[in-house]
Design an enzyme around this catalytic site. Structure first.
Site, PDB file in Angstrom:
ATOM      1  N   ASP A   8      -3.372 -10.217   7.703  1.00 50.05           N
ATOM      2  CA  ASP A   8      -2.982  -9.631   6.404  1.00 50.05           C
ATOM      3  C   ASP A   8      -2.058  -8.528   6.786  1.00 50.05           C
ATOM      4  OD1 ASP A   8      -2.680  -8.496   3.928  1.00 50.05           O
ATOM      5  OD2 ASP A   8      -4.674  -7.629   3.668  1.00 50.05           O
TER       6      ASP A   8
ATOM      7  N   HIS B 249      -0.351  -2.217  -4.606  1.00 47.11           N
ATOM      8  CA  HIS B 249       0.506  -2.978  -5.453  1.00 47.11           C
ATOM      9  C   HIS B 249       0.890  -2.535  -6.941  1.00 47.11           C
ATOM     10  CE1 HIS B 249      -0.050  -6.237  -2.938  1.00 47.11           C
ATOM     11  NE2 HIS B 249      -1.210  -6.867  -3.304  1.00 47.11           N
TER      12      HIS B 249
ATOM     13  N   GLU C 174       4.892 -12.957   1.382  1.00 50.55           N
ATOM     14  CA  GLU C 174       5.419 -11.764   0.371  1.00 50.55           C
ATOM     15  C   GLU C 174       6.488 -10.975   1.196  1.00 50.55           C
ATOM     16  OE1 GLU C 174       2.037  -9.384  -0.811  1.00 50.55           O
ATOM     17  OE2 GLU C 174       0.972 -11.044   0.430  1.00 50.55           O
TER      18      GLU C 174
ATOM     19  N   HIS D 243       3.554 -12.495  -5.285  1.00 47.94           N
ATOM     20  CA  HIS D 243       2.379 -12.901  -4.705  1.00 47.94           C
ATOM     21  C   HIS D 243       1.765 -14.250  -4.659  1.00 47.94           C
ATOM     22  CE1 HIS D 243      -1.427 -11.651  -2.639  1.00 47.94           C
ATOM     23  NE2 HIS D 243      -0.976 -10.334  -2.546  1.00 47.94           N
TER      24      HIS D 243
ATOM     25  N   ARG E 226       0.905  -1.116   0.159  1.00 47.66           N
ATOM     26  CA  ARG E 226       0.041   0.089  -0.037  1.00 47.66           C
ATOM     27  C   ARG E 226       0.746   1.106  -0.077  1.00 47.66           C
ATOM     28  NH1 ARG E 226      -2.362  -4.385   2.272  1.00 47.66           N
ATOM     29  NH2 ARG E 226      -4.647  -4.482   2.459  1.00 47.66           N
TER      30      ARG E 226
END
Length: 351
Positions: A248, A106, A315, A176, A81
């Site tokens: 997340d 992204h 990631e 990803h 972000r």
């Protein structure tokens, strides 16, 4: 070792090719030119049976749908972000795509949803590249990213990123891929055992945008410093977790920012497969697919549909929104005409 090339399909009139790197034991990694993505990784379980441990699709058109989660794709120029869809570099403000809420996600998605060029193919590797002109999606610099995938006899998938720009700019690439080590995604990822070598996380606000503070993991439901099942605490209430979504979050790795070392270990007790993630970057995003639809999504015939909590993305990255926290977070700018590199390895084994 061998590398074979085949036509995977097409997206928006452009052909998408698939490179299959096979080692001497029959294990393989499949890399597609769409988004320079990992389409499949087939590795043995404890009984020697091969299984595809990466979520994805049998047709390239599904990879180009952002609602399906950027499955296996390279993310750039900047992963994760960017608050307010803007950043300041040397006193100048740059505006990036507002493609998620009020922020950039992204890099706007262009690197993921474009077809990359083949640069070279080796005995057990393939290098893909993409050129991004100055000002594309608001980012400065004529910018070329290369990604080299190498698959070894010991089932290590090495991912090497290289960036060159003619102007000072920003870059924060990642991959990803979502992993499910069972080899068939009949259930969720919650029974997998995970360890993350981190002791802090980036505090976020209600939009999951970093505040700039790094907070301790010890004593929280986010702590994976000791290995345990992903599902053990995933639904517990916590300020950094969105209800119903689960993990997340960015984990701040316990290492010097550019040391190449183990970041996380994922294990499936049933199959015996294990994945160790190594990186030279300072953070890792743990995402368990909580934003994916619970039913109705396509997937592969070999290992099932891409749905809610069916896989885990690990990631490797600079911390989210580092372009706006360069003085607080470990971050590096890409200097003009100076190569920027980063390396991640996915090391597969069976115990």
């Amino acid at each position: 070792m061998s590398v074979s090339k085949s036509l995977f399909g097409s997206v928006n009139g452009s052909e998408v090719h698939l490179y299959t790197i096979k080692n001497s034991k029959g294990a393989s990694a499949c890399i597609q030119t769409l988004g320079a993505g990992i389409q499949a990784v087939c590795v043995p379980d404890r009984n020697g049976e091969l299984g595809d441990v990466v979520l994805g699709f049998d047709e390239p058109k599904y990879y180009a749908d952002p609602d399906l989660g950027y499955q296996g794709l390279v993310v750039g120029r900047v992963a994760n972000r960017i608050r307010g869809a803007k950043f300041v570099l040397d006193g100048k403000e740059y505006n990036t795509p507002n493609n998620q809420g009020s922020w950039t996600l992204h890099g706007g998605g262009r690197f993921s949803f474009s077809v990359w060029e083949e640069e070279s193919v080796g005995e057990n590797s393939v290098t893909l590249k993409r050129f991004s002109p100055d000002g594309e999606d608001g980012f400065p610099g004529n910018f070329t990213m290369r990604v080299t995938y190498t698959f070894t006899d010991d089932c290590t998938l090495r991912v090497e990123y290289s960036v060159l720009s003619d102007r000072k700019t920003v870059a924060a690439p990642t991959n990803h891929a979502y992993f499910n080590l069972s080899g068939r995604t009949d259930g969720t990822i919650e029974s997998h055992i995970l360890k993350i070598n981190a002791d802090r996380y980036t505090e976020t606000d209600g939009d999951q945008l970093p505040t700039g503070r790094l907070l301790p993991l010890a004593g929280t439901m986010m702590d994976f410093s000791e290995a345990h099942a992903i599902g053990e605490h995933i639904d517990e209430p916590f300020s950094a977790i969105i209800d119903g979504i689960g993990y997340d979050n960015n984990y701040c790795l316990k290492k010097a920012p550019r040391d190449f070392t183990e970041a996380a270990v994922l294990r499936d007790p049933k199959s015996g497969r294990e994945l160790a993630v190594f990186t030279d970057l300072p953070g890792i995003q743990l995402y368990c697919g909580g934003w994916l639809a619970k039913s109705g999504n396509p997937g592969k015939s070999s290992n099932g549909a891409v749905t809610y909590r069916r896989g885990v993305a690990l990631e490797t990255q600079f911390y989210p929104d580092s372009v706006n926290h360069a003085d607080e977070f470990p971050f590096e700018y890409v200097e003009a005409n100076k190569e920027f590199t980063t390396v991640t390895e996915f090391r597969f084994s069976a115990k």
